[in-house]
Design a protein around this motif. Structure first.
Motif, mmCIF file in Angstrom:
data_model
loop_
_atom_site.group_PDB
_atom_site.id
_atom_site.type_symbol
_atom_site.label_atom_id
_atom_site.label_comp_id
_atom_site.label_asym_id
_atom_site.label_seq_id
_atom_site.Cartn_x
_atom_site.Cartn_y
_atom_site.Cartn_z
ATOM 1 N N GLY A 207 1.959 0.235 -7.010
ATOM 2 C CA GLY A 207 1.363 -0.948 -6.415
ATOM 3 C C GLY A 207 0.082 -0.640 -5.667
ATOM 4 N N PHE B 299 -1.901 -1.888 -2.187
ATOM 5 C CA PHE B 299 -1.716 -2.520 -0.897
ATOM 6 C C PHE B 299 -3.044 -2.456 -0.150
ATOM 7 C CE2 PHE B 299 2.910 -2.913 -0.886
ATOM 8 C CZ PHE B 299 3.220 -2.131 -1.979
ATOM 9 N N GLY C 252 0.990 -6.198 0.557
ATOM 10 C CA GLY C 252 0.987 -5.948 -0.869
ATOM 11 C C GLY C 252 -0.006 -6.847 -1.577
ATOM 12 N N ALA D 133 -0.799 -6.135 -5.370
ATOM 13 C CA ALA D 133 -0.348 -6.216 -6.759
ATOM 14 C C ALA D 133 0.577 -5.043 -7.041
ATOM 15 C CB ALA D 133 -1.535 -6.180 -7.717
ATOM 16 N N ALA D 134 1.494 -5.248 -7.965
ATOM 17 C CA ALA D 134 2.428 -4.190 -8.340
ATOM 18 C C ALA D 134 2.734 -4.294 -9.820
ATOM 19 C CB ALA D 134 3.713 -4.291 -7.515
ATOM 20 N N TYR E 166 3.022 -8.182 -10.686
ATOM 21 C CA TYR E 166 3.290 -9.058 -9.558
ATOM 22 C C TYR E 166 2.026 -9.104 -8.694
ATOM 23 C CZ TYR E 166 7.814 -7.479 -11.208
ATOM 24 O OH TYR E 166 8.870 -7.152 -12.004
ATOM 25 N N TYR E 167 1.710 -10.290 -8.191
ATOM 26 C CA TYR E 167 0.498 -10.453 -7.412
ATOM 27 C C TYR E 167 0.741 -11.279 -6.158
ATOM 28 C CZ TYR E 167 -1.951 -8.884 -11.595
ATOM 29 O OH TYR E 167 -2.384 -8.142 -12.666
ATOM 30 N N ALA E 168 0.028 -10.947 -5.108
ATOM 31 C CA ALA E 168 0.009 -11.807 -3.929
ATOM 32 C C ALA E 168 -0.738 -13.088 -4.287
ATOM 33 C CB ALA E 168 -0.684 -11.092 -2.776
ATOM 34 N N ARG F 287 8.670 -6.965 -4.753
ATOM 35 C CA ARG F 287 7.936 -5.816 -5.316
ATOM 36 C C ARG F 287 6.658 -5.495 -4.538
ATOM 37 N NH1 ARG F 287 12.612 -6.354 -7.728
ATOM 38 N NH2 ARG F 287 12.644 -6.061 -10.002
ATOM 39 N N LEU F 288 6.248 -6.403 -3.659
ATOM 40 C CA LEU F 288 5.031 -6.188 -2.886
ATOM 41 C C LEU F 288 5.312 -5.799 -1.439
ATOM 42 C CD1 LEU F 288 2.868 -9.164 -4.221
ATOM 43 C CD2 LEU F 288 2.844 -6.768 -4.940
#
Length: 127
Positions: free
Chosen positions: A35, A37, A47, A49-50, A59-61, A109-110
């Motif tokens: 990820g 951060f 976070g 992105a992961a 996965y994204y904020a 995940r973040l």
């Protein structure tokens, strides 16, 4: 252990783009999640992105959806973060992180607490 080294930070005007890279070594072949951060002065690390290295799920904020893209190279030893349409609020130190163990299906995940290995960070400044 996993060693992570970020690069690619710098200064850019609002609306510009940057690509961050993270070179992984050591037990990089065992990494399950990686990820990106970021931490701005006076703020907590958050976070951005992961990626699930096995499935390829990303996965994204909410703050970066549609602007940032996380990816890995085919060898799996380099993580990227393509950042477009940068805003001044994206200014922060950006960190790469990795996790060897699987995550629970409902885990965030973040979340910083889910990652065990961290790089030293690279500064991104957007003016």
């Amino acid at each position: 252990d996993v060693q992570l080294v970020e690069s690619g930070g710098g200064s850019v005007q609002a609306g510009g783009s940057l690509r961050l890279s993270c070179a992984a070594s050591g037990r990089a072949y065992n990494v399950r999640f990686m990820g990106w951060f970021r931490q701005a002065p006076g703020k907590e690390r958050e976070g951005v992105a992961a990626i699930n290295t096995g499935e390829g799920s990303t996965y994204y904020a909410d703050s970066v959806k549609g602007r940032f893209t996380i990816s890995r190279n085919n060898a799996g030893n380099t993580l990227y973060l393509e950042m477009n349409s940068l805003k001044p609020e994206d200014t922060a130190t950006y960190y790469c992180a990795a996790r060897l163990a699987p995550m629970g299906v409902d885990w965030n995940r973040l979340s910083t607490i889910r990652y065990n290995y961290w790089g030293q960070g690279t500064q991104v400044t957007v003016s």
